[in-house]
Design an enzyme around this catalytic site. Structure first.
Site, PDB file in Angstrom:
ATOM      1  N   HIS A 148     -35.341  -6.719 -35.718  1.00 24.17           N
ATOM      2  CA  HIS A 148     -36.340  -7.568 -34.996  1.00 24.17           C
ATOM      3  C   HIS A 148     -36.455  -8.855 -35.479  1.00 24.17           C
ATOM      4  O   HIS A 148     -37.517  -9.216 -36.466  1.00 24.17           O
ATOM      5  CB  HIS A 148     -37.754  -6.725 -34.793  1.00 24.17           C
ATOM      6  CG  HIS A 148     -38.628  -7.339 -33.810  1.00 24.17           C
ATOM      7  ND1 HIS A 148     -39.579  -6.466 -33.318  1.00 24.17           N
ATOM      8  CD2 HIS A 148     -38.600  -8.697 -33.052  1.00 24.17           C
ATOM      9  CE1 HIS A 148     -40.226  -7.409 -32.278  1.00 24.17           C
ATOM     10  NE2 HIS A 148     -39.557  -8.167 -32.313  1.00 24.17           N
ATOM     11  N   HIS A 185     -36.483 -13.259 -34.487  1.00 22.95           N
ATOM     12  CA  HIS A 185     -36.257 -14.399 -33.441  1.00 22.95           C
ATOM     13  C   HIS A 185     -35.563 -15.606 -34.261  1.00 22.95           C
ATOM     14  O   HIS A 185     -36.091 -16.101 -35.069  1.00 22.95           O
ATOM     15  CB  HIS A 185     -37.723 -14.846 -32.946  1.00 22.95           C
ATOM     16  CG  HIS A 185     -38.327 -13.912 -32.145  1.00 22.95           C
ATOM     17  ND1 HIS A 185     -38.167 -13.597 -30.995  1.00 22.95           N
ATOM     18  CD2 HIS A 185     -39.338 -12.692 -32.599  1.00 22.95           C
ATOM     19  CE1 HIS A 185     -39.101 -12.620 -30.402  1.00 22.95           C
ATOM     20  NE2 HIS A 185     -39.473 -11.971 -31.563  1.00 22.95           N
ATOM     21  N   LEU A 186     -34.075 -15.691 -33.573  1.00 25.09           N
ATOM     22  CA  LEU A 186     -33.463 -16.732 -34.490  1.00 25.09           C
ATOM     23  C   LEU A 186     -33.243 -17.995 -33.546  1.00 25.09           C
ATOM     24  O   LEU A 186     -32.651 -19.023 -33.822  1.00 25.09           O
ATOM     25  CB  LEU A 186     -31.938 -16.115 -34.781  1.00 25.09           C
ATOM     26  CG  LEU A 186     -32.133 -14.830 -35.746  1.00 25.09           C
ATOM     27  CD1 LEU A 186     -30.619 -14.435 -35.905  1.00 25.09           C
ATOM     28  CD2 LEU A 186     -32.812 -15.164 -37.099  1.00 25.09           C
ATOM     29  N   ARG A 187     -33.960 -18.180 -32.444  1.00 22.48           N
ATOM     30  CA  ARG A 187     -34.149 -19.041 -31.609  1.00 22.48           C
ATOM     31  C   ARG A 187     -32.805 -19.741 -30.919  1.00 22.48           C
ATOM     32  O   ARG A 187     -32.974 -20.847 -30.141  1.00 22.48           O
ATOM     33  CB  ARG A 187     -34.932 -20.086 -32.231  1.00 22.48           C
ATOM     34  CG  ARG A 187     -36.300 -19.447 -32.822  1.00 22.48           C
ATOM     35  CD  ARG A 187     -37.093 -19.058 -32.124  1.00 22.48           C
ATOM     36  NE  ARG A 187     -38.484 -18.691 -32.301  1.00 22.48           N
ATOM     37  CZ  ARG A 187     -39.219 -17.937 -31.912  1.00 22.48           C
ATOM     38  NH1 ARG A 187     -39.019 -17.171 -30.853  1.00 22.48           N
ATOM     39  NH2 ARG A 187     -40.538 -17.700 -32.172  1.00 22.48           N
ATOM     40  N   ASN A 189     -35.376 -13.712 -26.331  1.00 21.28           N
ATOM     41  CA  ASN A 189     -36.266 -14.622 -25.487  1.00 21.28           C
ATOM     42  C   ASN A 189     -35.892 -15.796 -26.057  1.00 21.28           C
ATOM     43  O   ASN A 189     -36.860 -16.883 -26.785  1.00 21.28           O
ATOM     44  CB  ASN A 189     -37.639 -14.350 -25.988  1.00 21.28           C
ATOM     45  CG  ASN A 189     -38.162 -14.421 -27.474  1.00 21.28           C
ATOM     46  OD1 ASN A 189     -37.255 -14.342 -28.226  1.00 21.28           O
ATOM     47  ND2 ASN A 189     -39.492 -14.410 -27.576  1.00 21.28           N
ATOM     48  N   ASP A 229     -38.329  -8.443 -25.442  1.00 20.37           N
ATOM     49  CA  ASP A 229     -39.398  -8.655 -26.419  1.00 20.37           C
ATOM     50  C   ASP A 229     -39.906 -10.192 -26.555  1.00 20.37           C
ATOM     51  O   ASP A 229     -38.968 -11.098 -26.255  1.00 20.37           O
ATOM     52  CB  ASP A 229     -38.902  -8.663 -27.993  1.00 20.37           C
ATOM     53  CG  ASP A 229     -39.803  -8.939 -28.975  1.00 20.37           C
ATOM     54  OD1 ASP A 229     -41.075  -7.956 -29.003  1.00 20.37           O
ATOM     55  OD2 ASP A 229     -39.751  -9.832 -29.720  1.00 20.37           O
ATOM     56  N   HIS A 240     -41.721  -4.370 -25.872  1.00 25.83           N
ATOM     57  CA  HIS A 240     -43.138  -5.130 -26.362  1.00 25.83           C
ATOM     58  C   HIS A 240     -44.049  -4.605 -25.515  1.00 25.83           C
ATOM     59  O   HIS A 240     -44.289  -5.185 -24.550  1.00 25.83           O
ATOM     60  CB  HIS A 240     -42.735  -6.622 -26.277  1.00 25.83           C
ATOM     61  CG  HIS A 240     -43.969  -7.590 -26.200  1.00 25.83           C
ATOM     62  ND1 HIS A 240     -43.978  -8.709 -27.348  1.00 25.83           N
ATOM     63  CD2 HIS A 240     -45.365  -7.335 -26.304  1.00 25.83           C
ATOM     64  CE1 HIS A 240     -45.008  -9.141 -27.403  1.00 25.83           C
ATOM     65  NE2 HIS A 240     -46.067  -8.432 -26.938  1.00 25.83           N
ATOM     66  N   ASP A 259     -39.882  -9.037 -37.166  1.00 26.33           N
ATOM     67  CA  ASP A 259     -40.596  -9.820 -36.070  1.00 26.33           C
ATOM     68  C   ASP A 259     -40.728 -11.347 -36.582  1.00 26.33           C
ATOM     69  O   ASP A 259     -41.538 -12.000 -36.223  1.00 26.33           O
ATOM     70  CB  ASP A 259     -41.962  -9.314 -35.509  1.00 26.33           C
ATOM     71  CG  ASP A 259     -42.277 -10.059 -34.130  1.00 26.33           C
ATOM     72  OD1 ASP A 259     -41.256 -10.759 -33.810  1.00 26.33           O
ATOM     73  OD2 ASP A 259     -43.338  -9.722 -33.604  1.00 26.33           O
ATOM     74  N   HIS A 294     -41.576 -20.987 -35.608  1.00 27.17           N
ATOM     75  CA  HIS A 294     -42.354 -22.109 -34.805  1.00 27.17           C
ATOM     76  C   HIS A 294     -41.956 -23.292 -35.482  1.00 27.17           C
ATOM     77  O   HIS A 294     -41.986 -23.420 -36.733  1.00 27.17           O
ATOM     78  CB  HIS A 294     -43.404 -21.899 -34.211  1.00 27.17           C
ATOM     79  CG  HIS A 294     -43.540 -20.816 -33.327  1.00 27.17           C
ATOM     80  ND1 HIS A 294     -42.920 -20.543 -31.930  1.00 27.17           N
ATOM     81  CD2 HIS A 294     -44.035 -19.521 -33.267  1.00 27.17           C
ATOM     82  CE1 HIS A 294     -43.028 -19.504 -31.422  1.00 27.17           C
ATOM     83  NE2 HIS A 294     -43.633 -18.735 -32.183  1.00 27.17           N
TER      84      HIS A 294
HETATM   85  O1  DOR Z   1     -45.926 -13.115 -32.036  1.00 27.47           O
HETATM   86  C1  DOR Z   1     -44.863 -13.120 -31.345  1.00 27.47           C
HETATM   87  N1  DOR Z   1     -43.983 -14.239 -31.431  1.00 27.47           N
HETATM   88  N2  DOR Z   1     -44.649 -11.712 -31.014  1.00 27.47           N
HETATM   89  C2  DOR Z   1     -43.667 -11.862 -30.134  1.00 27.47           C
HETATM   90  O2  DOR Z   1     -43.455 -10.615 -29.449  1.00 27.47           O
HETATM   91  C3  DOR Z   1     -42.746 -12.862 -29.824  1.00 27.47           C
HETATM   92  C4  DOR Z   1     -42.791 -13.795 -30.875  1.00 27.47           C
HETATM   93  C5  DOR Z   1     -41.912 -15.182 -30.488  1.00 27.47           C
HETATM   94  O3  DOR Z   1     -41.007 -15.192 -29.949  1.00 27.47           O
HETATM   95  O4  DOR Z   1     -42.350 -16.205 -30.971  1.00 27.47           O
END
Ligand code: DOR
Length: 436
Positions: A62, A64-66, A96, A159, A186, A312, A316
């Protein structure tokens, strides 16, 4: 032929303690291991482990590599380098992104780019991408799971966004079951969650901030478990944050539902009290809960209810995370501190055994996915991490490989830092302290 030798390591894997010894790696695989097997062996590189702990590289289901589209937050190069620095050898990336990973071509692109990043040991973990469940994460029409799987997707998940429509979730599970794909959820009920920015409770009341109740999570976990039971699909409940949701999972596991679950490093170590700072670095979905919830999650981990720890990791930009609590995005970066954080706060605190922690980061995620258990044995791929359990060092976000150079744990002194990570026998990460 390329050869790398690691001398005098403490060898540990999911089967237990294997004693002290050497490991000889040839062409990306373990060629020999045991006491003295590395002595005098000619190699391209010899690593003096000095009794540090050598274990299979960790698996994160899990992160997020964006990429594609949000490379200002993270990209494959920075995210997979961050993973390797955190001791992870394999990472499942979330879908996502922008565009959403909902087409086979996008999956194939990610796989090709990540493979290119590993050529010549440029410092990247292996990528196994997830693809989205619905087109554009809009929760209306299913993606083409078979085509996504053929392109390399290993998991189906929206997710970041809950699948609100139960009928869509049911269809997704029916297709995924037939293809042998894991559906990761999710699980938050959007209407109950409302515009909550933190856990609903005493702290949110005192701060006057909109709360997100544990019921939002528990209700959706129940729906997702019922759908697993109904369809027989393999459903993995991501980032379980609270006691009620965990109790629901226990109930369904006892019934034999094909569900597994994950907890995160932040839900195991932080509470909603952190929001008293009004610092959006602590804004995450699902939210940080109460000390009671954290205690329950830890107990569930100890009792073996939890199948895997997933980070997770949700990078950002600093600018986004410096907005007010209402506007800042949910999510925090943690892939580089997950192991030392959990080792220090759980293992050294006497709450969890070291091998139990490793299992939740190795055998656990492998089992969730139906992958072979990672082992230190002759012939196994040399995806390895050498961990320094003694050295204590502060979390220094400015040193992160991730583009998100901030952390809820900045300045905290932790032990259990990765020293060296090998992927396919190539050095993917080496701590500056390890370079002699
Ligand atoms: O806090 C979160 N950020 N929860 C998630 O399920 C998605 C993630 C994100 O993509 O930033």
């Amino acid at each position: 032929m390329s050869r790398l030798v690691i001398l005098d390591a403490r060898l540990v894997d999911g089967s237990g303690e294997l004693g002290r010894g050497d490991v000889v790696v040839e062409d990306g695989r373990i060629a020999a291991l045991g006491e003295g097997v590395g002595a005098g062996v000619q190699a391209d590189r010899t690593v003096l482990a000095g009794g540090r702990t050598l274990t299979p590289a960790l698996i994160d289901l899990h992160a997020h590599l964006r990429e594609p589209g949000q490379e200002v937050k993270e990209d494959l190069a920075s995210g997979l380098a961050a993973a390797a620095a955190g001791g992870f050898g394999t990472v499942v990336s979330m879908a996502n992104t922008s565009p959403v990973v909902d087409e086979p071509g996008l999956v194939a692109d990610l796989v090709a780019k990540a493979d290119a990043l590993r050529v010549g040991g440029r410092g990247a973990a292996r990528l196994r991408p997830a693809a989205s469940l619905s087109h554009g994460l809009r929760g209306q029409a299913l993606t083409d799971f078979a085509a996504l799987q053929a392109a390399g997707a290993v998991m189906i998940t929206d997710d970041g966004i809950p699948v609100a429509d139960g009928r869509l979730m049911r269809s997704a599970c029916e297709y995924a079951r037939d293809l042998g794909l894991v559906v990761q959820t999710h699980s938050e009920d959007p209407s109950l969650r409302g515009d909550g920015v933190m856990n609903e409770g005493i702290v949110s009341q005192e701060l006057g901030l909109p709360g997100n109740p544990t019921a939002a999570e528990a209700v959706m976990v129940a729906r997702d478990c019922e759908v697993a039971l109904l369809t027989g699909a393999r459903v993995h409940i991501a980032h379980v944050s609270c006691k009620r949701a965990m109790q629901v999972i226990e109930h369904y596991k006892a019934l034999g539902a094909p569900v597994t679950c994950e907890v995160t490093p932040h839900h195991l170590t932080l509470t909603d009290e952190a929001l008293r700072s009004f610092d959006p670095v602590f804004k995450v979905a699902p939210p940080l809960r109460t000390a009671d919830d954290v205690a329950y999650l830890r107990d569930a981990v100890r009792r073996g209810v939890v199948d895997s720890i997933g980070t997770d990791h949700a990078p950002h930009t600093r600018a986004e995370k410096e907005l007010d609590l209402g506007s800042a995005p949910f999510g925090l970066p943690n892939i580089e501190v997950a192991l030392p954080l959990l080792y220090t706060r759980l293992v050294l605190a006497g709450e969890l055994g070291e091998t139990d922690l490793l299992r939740l980061l190795q055998d656990g995620p492998a089992e969730v996915m139906g992958w072979p258990a990672p082992r230190l044995e002759v012939g196994a791929p040399a995806d390895l991490v050498l961990i320094d359990l003694e050295d204590e060092r502060a979390v220094e976000p400015e040193r992160f490989r991730s583009k998100a150079k901030f952390s809820p744990w900045a300045g905290e002194r932790l032990r259990g830092w990765p020293w060296l990570t090998l992927i396919d026998g190539e050095v993917a990460f080496e701590a500056p302290e390890a370079v002699v």
